[in-house]
Design a protein around this motif. Sequence first.
Motif, PDB file in Angstrom:
ATOM      1  N   SER A   1      35.517  35.144   9.921  1.00 16.20           N
ATOM      2  CA  SER A   1      34.782  36.289   9.377  1.00 16.20           C
ATOM      3  C   SER A   1      34.864  37.477  10.328  1.00 16.20           C
ATOM      4  N   TYR A   2      34.771  37.186  11.612  1.00 12.93           N
ATOM      5  CA  TYR A   2      34.875  38.242  12.630  1.00 12.93           C
ATOM      6  C   TYR A   2      36.284  38.837  12.663  1.00 12.93           C
ATOM      7  N   LEU A   3      37.300  37.981  12.671  1.00 13.65           N
ATOM      8  CA  LEU A   3      38.685  38.458  12.740  1.00 13.65           C
ATOM      9  C   LEU A   3      39.087  39.243  11.492  1.00 13.65           C
ATOM     10  N   SER A   4      38.438  38.930  10.372  1.00 10.24           N
ATOM     11  CA  SER A   4      38.762  39.616   9.122  1.00 10.24           C
ATOM     12  C   SER A   4      38.472  41.111   9.185  1.00 10.24           C
TER      13      SER A   4
ATOM     14  N   SER B   1      42.613  30.995   9.992  1.00 10.04           N
ATOM     15  CA  SER B   1      42.462  31.439  11.373  1.00 10.04           C
ATOM     16  C   SER B   1      43.818  31.751  12.006  1.00 10.04           C
ATOM     17  N   ILE B   2      44.778  30.871  11.790  1.00 11.50           N
ATOM     18  CA  ILE B   2      46.128  31.070  12.341  1.00 11.50           C
ATOM     19  C   ILE B   2      46.765  32.319  11.757  1.00 11.50           C
ATOM     20  N   TRP B   3      46.648  32.484  10.455  1.00  8.71           N
ATOM     21  CA  TRP B   3      47.301  33.610   9.782  1.00  8.71           C
ATOM     22  C   TRP B   3      46.619  34.940  10.110  1.00  8.71           C
ATOM     23  N   LEU B   4      45.302  34.908  10.287  1.00  7.37           N
ATOM     24  CA  LEU B   4      44.590  36.125  10.695  1.00  7.37           C
ATOM     25  C   LEU B   4      45.060  36.581  12.069  1.00  7.37           C
ATOM     26  N   ARG B   5      45.169  35.636  12.986  1.00  6.09           N
ATOM     27  CA  ARG B   5      45.616  35.976  14.339  1.00  6.09           C
ATOM     28  C   ARG B   5      47.037  36.539  14.313  1.00  6.09           C
ATOM     29  N   ASP B   6      47.888  35.925  13.506  1.00  5.33           N
ATOM     30  CA  ASP B   6      49.255  36.426  13.416  1.00  5.33           C
ATOM     31  C   ASP B   6      49.278  37.826  12.813  1.00  5.33           C
ATOM     32  N   SER B   7      48.420  38.067  11.828  1.00  2.00           N
ATOM     33  CA  SER B   7      48.372  39.377  11.189  1.00  2.00           C
ATOM     34  C   SER B   7      47.852  40.449  12.139  1.00  2.00           C
ATOM     35  N   ILE B   8      46.925  40.070  13.010  1.00  2.00           N
ATOM     36  CA  ILE B   8      46.368  41.020  13.976  1.00  2.00           C
ATOM     37  C   ILE B   8      47.383  41.348  15.066  1.00  2.00           C
TER      38      ILE B   8
ATOM     39  N   ASP C   1      44.201  37.450  20.748  1.00  2.00           N
ATOM     40  CA  ASP C   1      43.613  36.593  21.788  1.00  2.00           C
ATOM     41  C   ASP C   1      42.407  37.251  22.452  1.00  2.00           C
ATOM     42  N   SER C   2      42.517  38.532  22.730  1.00  2.00           N
ATOM     43  CA  SER C   2      41.401  39.233  23.377  1.00  2.00           C
ATOM     44  C   SER C   2      40.211  39.337  22.430  1.00  2.00           C
ATOM     45  N   LEU C   3      40.471  39.480  21.138  1.00  2.00           N
ATOM     46  CA  LEU C   3      39.383  39.536  20.154  1.00  2.00           C
ATOM     47  C   LEU C   3      38.672  38.200  20.059  1.00  2.00           C
ATOM     48  N   VAL C   4      39.437  37.104  20.114  1.00  2.00           N
ATOM     49  CA  VAL C   4      38.853  35.770  20.070  1.00  2.00           C
ATOM     50  C   VAL C   4      37.958  35.547  21.287  1.00  2.00           C
TER      51      VAL C   4
END
Length: 241
Positions: free
Chosen positions: A8-11, A214-221, A226-229
């Motif tokens: 939800s945060y990464l979105s 989660s994996i796809w959100l990180r790839d899209s970002i 990593d720093s956001l996580v």
Amino acid sequence: MSLSSLNSYLSRFVSHTRLQKIDQVLDLRTSRIRLVFDTLCDPHNISACLRTAESFGVQYIHIVNNTQNGKKKKAPLHSDISTSSHKWLTIYQHQNYSECITELKKLNYKLWVTNLSEKAISMDTVTAKDHEESERQHGVVYPSDKLALIFGNEHNGVSTDLSNARDENFILPMVGFSQSFNVSVSVGVALAYCKTLGLLKADLTEQEKEQFRSIWLRDSIGVSADSLVKKWESEANANQS
């Protein structure tokens, strides 16, 4: 700290269009059919196979490298052909046949091997039942069946190890002089039959969806993911204390 909260945060850092696409793809992904590639040597072939699998909604791929002399290796990918499809797939790279067979059997997959034997099932004769039967018939897929379709090396076909572990041999119908398709074409034809039979229906669990989201959100970002996580984890820990 739940994965759904992190997602939800990464979105917040991904466009609405991308979020919609991720959800659409997740809602159509299947785990019922897995693909196994036996020591493919051409990077173009491997990458084309992955692109085809991803386009049909298959999520899980197994690649057997059959490493010799204890040296680990991974199948080479050609990103221009795969269009980076491998990023959206779960790919297991096995160093030997036993490892791959054990994993699939543990997950209750039936091994269907491409093989030109006389007793091989032609994919155009396979039927799918909507109910279980006490006596199972040859060439019939039942609701509880999960299939691992195994495609062999470009030159030598499927290994003896995988062939001996098979539950069924299957072939693709052909009417010309040629006896085989290119492996990536074979994958496309086989999956087209599976789709017609209703074997590619979406079936991912909610847990799987959250993991892939989660994996796809990180790839899209991208690089800042990593720093956001880490920032989210720090804030979450602070709120708990």
